[in-house]
Write a protein that holds these residues in place. Sequence first.
Motif, PDB file in Angstrom:
ATOM      1  N   ALA A 124       9.734  12.367 -10.123  1.00 47.31           N
ATOM      2  CA  ALA A 124       8.911  11.961 -11.266  1.00 47.31           C
ATOM      3  C   ALA A 124       9.231  10.526 -11.678  1.00 47.31           C
ATOM      4  O   ALA A 124       8.328   9.729 -11.952  1.00 47.31           O
ATOM      5  N   LEU A 125      10.498  10.175 -11.694  1.00 46.66           N
ATOM      6  CA  LEU A 125      10.905   8.816 -12.037  1.00 46.66           C
ATOM      7  C   LEU A 125      10.422   7.831 -10.967  1.00 46.66           C
ATOM      8  O   LEU A 125       9.951   6.739 -11.292  1.00 46.66           O
ATOM      9  N   ILE A 184       5.029  10.199  -1.867  1.00 47.58           N
ATOM     10  CA  ILE A 184       6.493  10.242  -1.820  1.00 47.58           C
ATOM     11  C   ILE A 184       6.894  11.264  -0.771  1.00 47.58           C
ATOM     12  O   ILE A 184       6.447  12.418  -0.818  1.00 47.58           O
ATOM     13  N   ALA A 185       7.726  10.825   0.177  1.00 46.59           N
ATOM     14  CA  ALA A 185       8.134  11.699   1.271  1.00 46.59           C
ATOM     15  C   ALA A 185       9.060  12.789   0.764  1.00 46.59           C
ATOM     16  O   ALA A 185       9.862  12.577  -0.143  1.00 46.59           O
ATOM     17  N   MET A 203      15.119   7.622  -1.177  1.00 45.16           N
ATOM     18  CA  MET A 203      13.827   8.272  -1.138  1.00 45.16           C
ATOM     19  C   MET A 203      12.823   7.258  -0.591  1.00 45.16           C
ATOM     20  O   MET A 203      12.870   6.080  -0.932  1.00 45.16           O
ATOM     21  N   LYS A 204      11.913   7.737   0.253  1.00 39.63           N
ATOM     22  CA  LYS A 204      10.905   6.868   0.843  1.00 39.63           C
ATOM     23  C   LYS A 204       9.544   7.175   0.241  1.00 39.63           C
ATOM     24  O   LYS A 204       9.218   8.314  -0.037  1.00 39.63           O
ATOM     25  N   ALA A 205       8.777   6.113   0.062  1.00 39.02           N
ATOM     26  CA  ALA A 205       7.441   6.264  -0.501  1.00 39.02           C
ATOM     27  C   ALA A 205       6.487   5.326   0.216  1.00 39.02           C
ATOM     28  O   ALA A 205       6.901   4.330   0.818  1.00 39.02           O
ATOM     29  N   LEU A 208      13.347   3.807  -2.250  1.00 37.94           N
ATOM     30  CA  LEU A 208      13.803   3.871  -3.632  1.00 37.94           C
ATOM     31  C   LEU A 208      15.155   4.560  -3.709  1.00 37.94           C
ATOM     32  O   LEU A 208      15.429   5.491  -2.948  1.00 37.94           O
ATOM     33  N   GLU A 209      15.965   4.116  -4.657  1.00 35.13           N
ATOM     34  CA  GLU A 209      17.245   4.780  -4.895  1.00 35.13           C
ATOM     35  C   GLU A 209      17.013   6.011  -5.756  1.00 35.13           C
ATOM     36  O   GLU A 209      16.094   6.056  -6.562  1.00 35.13           O
TER      37      GLU A 209
END
Length: 81
Positions: free
Chosen positions: A52-53, A78-79, A1-3, A46-47
């Motif tokens: 929410a986490l 957060i993408a 996940m990309k942020a 992010l893994e």
Amino acid sequence: MKARVIVTLKNGVLDPQGKAIEGALASLGVEGVGGVRQGKVFDIELEGSDRALAEERLRAACEKLLANTVIENFQIEIASP
């Protein structure tokens, strides 16, 4: 996940770097620019897939390291997967 985390100075906090950029733009002939404020951008991978986490972890990272919350605001993006 990309942020992406965007950190900017709070309103009312002096921004000498922004003023320097504003002056430099004027000296380069860029007209109509005023009120420059500088900030920081962090692109983070992010893994996992729990949004929410991820937001919880990023908020903790901002509060502990990425932003000085006394003088800076932060925004978390957060993408979509």
